[in-house]
Write a protein that holds these residues in place. Structure first.
Motif, short mmCIF file in Angstrom:
data_model
loop_
_atom_site.label_atom_id
_atom_site.label_comp_id
_atom_site.label_asym_id
_atom_site.label_seq_id
_atom_site.Cartn_x
_atom_site.Cartn_y
_atom_site.Cartn_z
N SER A 121 2.98 -5.68 -5.03
CA SER A 121 2.16 -5.13 -6.11
C SER A 121 1.26 -6.20 -6.71
O SER A 121 0.06 -5.97 -6.94
CB SER A 121 3.07 -4.55 -7.19
OG SER A 121 2.31 -4.02 -8.26
N LYS A 124 -1.75 3.29 -5.13
CA LYS A 124 -1.17 1.95 -5.11
C LYS A 124 0.33 1.98 -4.85
O LYS A 124 0.86 1.13 -4.12
CB LYS A 124 -1.46 1.22 -6.42
CG LYS A 124 -0.93 -0.21 -6.44
CD LYS A 124 -1.28 -0.95 -7.72
CE LYS A 124 -0.70 -2.36 -7.70
NZ LYS A 124 -1.01 -3.12 -8.93
N GLU A 125 1.04 2.95 -5.45
CA GLU A 125 2.48 3.03 -5.27
C GLU A 125 2.85 3.19 -3.80
O GLU A 125 3.83 2.62 -3.32
CB GLU A 125 3.06 4.18 -6.08
CG GLU A 125 2.96 4.01 -7.60
CD GLU A 125 1.58 4.33 -8.14
OE1 GLU A 125 0.71 4.79 -7.35
OE2 GLU A 125 1.36 4.12 -9.35
N ILE A 135 -1.51 -7.05 -4.15
CA ILE A 135 -2.57 -6.04 -4.09
C ILE A 135 -3.49 -6.16 -5.30
O ILE A 135 -4.73 -6.08 -5.17
CB ILE A 135 -1.95 -4.63 -4.02
CG1 ILE A 135 -1.31 -4.42 -2.64
CG2 ILE A 135 -3.00 -3.55 -4.29
CD1 ILE A 135 -0.50 -3.15 -2.52
N SER A 136 -2.91 -6.39 -6.47
CA SER A 136 -3.74 -6.57 -7.67
C SER A 136 -4.62 -7.80 -7.54
O SER A 136 -5.79 -7.79 -7.95
CB SER A 136 -2.84 -6.70 -8.90
OG SER A 136 -2.09 -5.52 -9.12
N LEU A 194 -8.27 0.13 -2.24
CA LEU A 194 -7.19 0.92 -1.67
C LEU A 194 -7.69 2.32 -1.30
O LEU A 194 -8.44 2.93 -2.04
CB LEU A 194 -6.04 1.03 -2.66
CG LEU A 194 -5.21 -0.23 -2.91
CD1 LEU A 194 -4.18 0.03 -4.02
CD2 LEU A 194 -4.50 -0.65 -1.63
N GLU A 228 -7.61 -7.05 -5.21
CA GLU A 228 -8.63 -6.22 -5.85
C GLU A 228 -9.43 -7.01 -6.88
O GLU A 228 -10.63 -6.77 -7.06
CB GLU A 228 -7.96 -5.01 -6.50
CG GLU A 228 -7.38 -4.04 -5.50
CD GLU A 228 -6.72 -2.84 -6.17
OE1 GLU A 228 -6.96 -1.71 -5.71
OE2 GLU A 228 -5.98 -3.04 -7.15
#
Length: 204
Positions: free
Chosen positions: A136, A155-156, A139-140, A151, A143
């Protein structure tokens, strides 16, 4: 006021290590359910009274071992510095990925027994949670670092996909007796997550 924790007595550290090592050996030989405290103590060349000075029962011994290893994994993942800010346009492995595999290699016997061989459910669940947090945050970071990455799924879903992929690759690496270095694994896992398995994907 100092926040440093007092150092543990080396004799206590040694006793804990003897019991954890004995537990791993016996789990590999007999499985966890059939073990007794007496067997663990004897393998560690200690007596039952010494065992009960440190742990309530074999479940407590297993739980504390899992907590310690997973906390070390989290510490390795989270020890990133500002100079290690990720650049996903490069193929070099990010130090965080490398440290993750280095930690697993350093504790390879533990991970091979508890994760790869026995697949103890509670440990797998806890490790999936650690890897999900890692994914998580990654991914943040992607971005925020580049507008080129967006994405295409919630996101989950992406987090769970990445965490499951990490766990599967780690188990495979351990099952194969770690044929590749931590740096190689880090570089290629990062490549898989960001670019996929194909050089020129026909699906893009």
């Amino acid at each position: 006021m100092s926040t440093h924790k007092p150092k543990q007595d080396p004799r206590i550290t040694r006793t804990h290590q003897l019991l954890q090592d004995a537990l791993l050996d016996l789990i590999r030989e007999r499985g966890f359910d059939k073990l007794t405290v007496q067997q663990i103590a004897e393998r560690a060349t200690l007596n039952r009274a010494t065992f009960y000075l440190h742990y309530r029962d074999k479940h407590d011994l297993l739980q504390q071992g899992m907590d310690e290893v997973l906390q070390q994994l989290v510490n390795n993942i989270r020890s990133q510095t500002e100079s290690e800010r990720v650049d996903f346009r490069k193929d070099k492995p990010h130090p965080t990925f490398t440290r993750m595999f280095e930690h697993i290699q350093q504790h390879s016997k533990y991970y091979q027994v508890i994760l790869a061989e026995q697949k103890i459910p509670h440990f797998m669940t806890r490790m999936t949670e650690v890897l999900s947090d890692f994914a998580s945050e990654g991914i943040s970071a992607v971005e925020s670092e580049s507008e080129a990455y967006h994405l295409t799924v919630p996101k989950e879903m992406a987090v769970r996909y990445a965490a499951s992929a990490f766990l599967g690759v780690i188990i495979w690496w351990l099952e194969q007796d770690m044929p590749y270095s931590p740096k190689y694994m880090a570089a290629n896992l990062m490549k898989l997550v960001i670019k996929g398995p194909y050089l020129n994907s026909p699906f893009q």
